[in-house]
Design an enzyme around this catalytic site. Structure first.
Site, short mmCIF file in Angstrom:
data_model
loop_
_atom_site.label_atom_id
_atom_site.label_comp_id
_atom_site.label_asym_id
_atom_site.label_seq_id
_atom_site.Cartn_x
_atom_site.Cartn_y
_atom_site.Cartn_z
N HIS A 22 0.83 -1.21 0.00
CA HIS A 22 0.00 0.00 0.00
C HIS A 22 0.87 1.26 0.00
O HIS A 22 0.60 2.22 -0.73
CB HIS A 22 -0.92 -0.01 1.22
CG HIS A 22 -1.76 1.22 1.36
ND1 HIS A 22 -2.85 1.48 0.56
CD2 HIS A 22 -1.65 2.29 2.20
CE1 HIS A 22 -3.38 2.65 0.89
NE2 HIS A 22 -2.67 3.16 1.88
N GLU B 61 -1.56 -5.24 -3.79
CA GLU B 61 -2.37 -4.87 -2.63
C GLU B 61 -3.72 -5.58 -2.68
O GLU B 61 -4.22 -6.07 -1.64
CB GLU B 61 -2.55 -3.35 -2.62
CG GLU B 61 -3.31 -2.84 -1.41
CD GLU B 61 -3.59 -1.35 -1.52
OE1 GLU B 61 -3.83 -0.72 -0.48
OE2 GLU B 61 -3.58 -0.81 -2.65
N ASN C 232 29.04 -19.96 -4.75
CA ASN C 232 29.96 -21.10 -4.81
C ASN C 232 29.57 -22.17 -3.79
O ASN C 232 29.58 -23.37 -4.08
CB ASN C 232 31.39 -20.63 -4.53
CG ASN C 232 32.19 -20.46 -5.80
OD1 ASN C 232 31.71 -20.74 -6.89
ND2 ASN C 232 33.42 -19.99 -5.66
#
Length: 702
Positions: free
Chosen positions: A46, A68, A440
């Site tokens: 919002h 929303e 990694n």
């Protein structure tokens, strides 16, 4: 309306909201029924919608509006959170990140409508929501609640002056509409006057405010709680006005209704002459007769010249936030001034030490006082520059979540020490190296679920990121409970690529083989993937970290896991150093790398493989003669050597120097392009007597 002045605030707040949304979604994925998290996501969406609407970013506003809507359904219990919904919302966040990147580069959101994502949101809303099946009783109850809210709105309690009544009445006669509106601001809002300013700004193109309660001056001075009421005349609909106000971030609610033309007395007609305080006549709206308009508050400071935080403090209210955003370039200027002050202080110290009179004693006393001030100033400036590493690592949980899906491996990231602080300059550079090490660990480090099960490990792999302060350094450890690094495989790869010769391989220990991983284009991965394994990562990581004055080492145990240890200096600008003499030159050794200073007899020196070593606290450590390394001519032989014991992680060495000057606070100056190929030196400093001393980079010596 011109909102460019709020662009920086918009960017900062959007970053915070997106970071919050990422964190909350990760929680929601594990706890789909967590009501607090659902409410927080709804509020953040919002707020983003309102901010985007205020700034005129329609595409961004549209996307957050649909987000929303979805979470309104979830919030009301008409829709359940499932993995599909979480994936879609994560895609929304990626799209919002893209909009934000465009805005940061060009001040414009770009042209990407993100139709596929919006279509998926709406599809979820249609298939899983229950908007159309809402019971009639609920709708009726909702209408009654809205009616009750309107009846309780604050504008009902305001008594207009006769002059204001006359102005509203005349406007209605000319076909305009007359509205009462009450605006409520979120209690957590810090700059209420700034939000009120945006309310007036958004209403300005639609109509005129003829009265505000409290007064515009009080609103400007933040002399109101969390709501204020407005009386507006406009040709536009009430819905358009309510939407314009509701789109502003941190507006909790806005209620209003169209009011009948108010009655007024005949005496009020004579007050039309008293319009000296009109800011903008309603004549611009009605094109006929001027009507008084309420003064619009000025944002974001108060009328008294104080900040809102100062106003709260002086009025006895608690101060919610005492922090301010400061441009890093301004801090750099301040740091340079502190640096010059320290250099000047060192000069006075140098002069005072050469004097022997009573005057010199007075100078020394003043120098001590100046030294105290500069030290305190330096510490204060450094604290301002320090930033928690949370600002960097907060994005990693989302990255690990995405990697888990992409690699089809179950994994969890556990972080600690996010509040550990580093210099902002270091923070800005450390994100990419950490990200590569984590990728990694996820790709190479953690085994598949089948292999982990065979080895008796939990199906879900664990990656840990721990940060803590160690003296003048910050240590960041990235470890995993995966396969570990196969030293023998590294050895084979190195021989295959010709990185080392068979003779060298026979004389290398495990540590030396692991250091090969940081060589350019060296990778043990059998296949190239999108995640890692291209051989262009760890060498860049090491270069970046050493460029920041830090170092990196790796520890591993096959089938148990791997740990990368990164050490970084707290700051890159001003450090404590040990000043030493070599030949006729002065050098600085950073104090945070020094363990102790020893007086060693030449007879105590031993030889291993033709290299000088000494025994230090039951450890054998190599001896490094700096005069040989730096090619400085030595004229006389001595029986005892001054040895500075330095340490980096588990590695130690003894540096042989000619003389000790003592500890000193120094300002690091870059060498620029003059000596950029000499990795033994990390910079230079100007001493009190005007001489230049070079700063040794001990990382390259170990």
């Amino acid at each position: 309306m011109d909102v460019s002045q709020y662009l920086e605030i918009f960017i900062d707040e959007t970053k915070e909201h997106l970071e919050n949304l990422n964190n909350q979604l990760l929680i929601l994925e594990k706890e789909p029924e967590n009501k607090d998290t659902i409410d927080e996501i709804f509020r953040a969406a919002h707020s983003l919608k309102g901010m985007a609407g205020t700034m005129g970013y329609k595409r961004m506003q549209r996307l957050t509006h649909d987000m929303e809507n979805v979470f309104m359904e979830v919030r009301e219990g008409r829709m359940k959170v499932n993995p599909n919904l979480v994936d879609i919302v994560f895609q929304c966040l990626d799209a919002l990140e893209e909009y934000l990147s465009c805005i940061m580069e060009t001040s414009d959101e770009g042209t990407n409508e993100n139709e596929p994502i919006i279509a998926r949101l709406k599809d979820v809303l249609v298939k899983e929501g229950n908007k159309t099946n809402e019971p009639a009783e609920a709708k009726q109850g909702q209408k009654e609640t809205e009616k009750e809210k309107t009846e309780n709105a604050g504008y009902h309690d305001v008594v207009l002056t006769d002059f204001e009544r006359h102005a509203a009445n005349e406007a209605v006669k000319m076909g305009m509409r007359y509205y009462g509106v009450t605006v409520k601001i979120e209690e957590s809002c810090i700059l209420k006057s700034a939000r009120a300013f945006l309310v007036f700004k958004n209403i300005e193109p639609l109509g005129e405010v003829i009265r505000s309660e409290p007064s515009a001056q009080d609103i400007e001075d933040e002399k109101f709680e969390n709501e204020f009421s407005l009386f507006i005349i406009s040709r536009d609909s009430l819905e358009k006005i309510l939407e314009a106000v509701g789109n502003i971030s941190e507006i909790k609610s806005v209620e209003g209704e169209e009011l009948p033309a108010p009655e007024y007395t005949e005496e009020a007609k004579t007050t039309e002459a008293v319009v000296e305080n009109i800011e903008k006549p309603v004549q611009e709206v009605v094109k006929e007769e001027p009507v008084v308009a309420a003064k619009k508050p000025v944002a974001p400071t108060t009328g008294t010249g104080q900040t809102p935080a100062q106003h709260q403090q002086s009025s006895g209210k608690p101060v919610v936030n005492r922090s301010v955003r400061v441009d890093i370039e301004k801090l750099d200027v301040l740091m340079n001034l502190v640096s010059e002050l320290i250099t000047a202080k060192n000069g006075i110290v140098s002069v005072s030490e050469s004097e022997k009179s009573e005057t010199a004693q007075s100078i020394r006393e003043q120098v001590e006082y100046l030294e105290s001030i500069t030290t305190n100033l330096h510490e204060s400036v450094m604290k301002v520059r320090m930033v928690p590493i949370e600002s960097v690592v907060s994005r990693f949980p989302r990255m690990i979540r995405d990697l888990s899906k992409k690699l089809n491996k179950k994994m969890e990231l556990y972080m600690s020490g996010e509040d550990t602080e580093l210099d902002r300059t270091v923070i800005d550079e450390i994100g990419d190296p950490l990200m590569h090490i984590l990728r990694n660990s996820a790709d190479h480090g953690l085994e598949s679920a089948e292999i982990r099960k065979e080895r008796g490990k939990p199906e879900v792999g664990s990656i840990f990121l721990d940060a803590y302060q160690d003296g003048n350094n910050v240590v960041i450890e990235v470890r995993d409970d995966g396969n570990g690094i196969d030293i023998e495989q590294v050895r084979r790869k190195a021989l295959e690529k010709g990185t080392i010769t068979p003779e060298q391989a026979n004389n290398m220990d495990d540590k030396a083989f692991l250091d090969l991983l940081f060589r350019p284009s060296f990778s043990t991965s059998e296949k190239v993937t999108e995640v890692s394994g291209r051989g262009v990562g760890l060498d860049v990581v090491k270069t970046k970290i050493e460029g920041l004055g830090g170092d990196i080492e790796v520890k591993t145990e096959l089938t148990v896991g791997t740990t990368f240890v990164i050490r970084l200096p707290l700051t890159l600008a001003i450090i404590q150093a040990l000043m030493v003499i070599l030949g006729d030159e002065k050098y600085a050794i950073p104090l945070n790398t020094i363990q102790t200073i020893e007086d060693i007899s030449v007879g105590d020196i031993k030889y291993i493989r033709g290299k000088e070593v000494i025994s230090f606290r039951e450890n054998v450590i190599p001896l490094i003669r700096l005069s040989d390394v730096l090619d400085i001519e030595q004229t006389e032989k001595v029986e005892n050597l001054i040895v500075v014991i330095i340490q980096k992680g588990d590695k130690k060495a003894g540096l042989v120097v000619d003389e000790l000057i003592g500890q000193q606070e120094i300002v690091i100056k870059t060498l620029g392009k003059y000596l950029n190929n000499n990795k033994l030196l990390s910079g230079a400093t100007i001493l009190g007597d005007g001489e230049v001393a070079l700063i040794l980079d001990v990382n390259t010596l170990l």
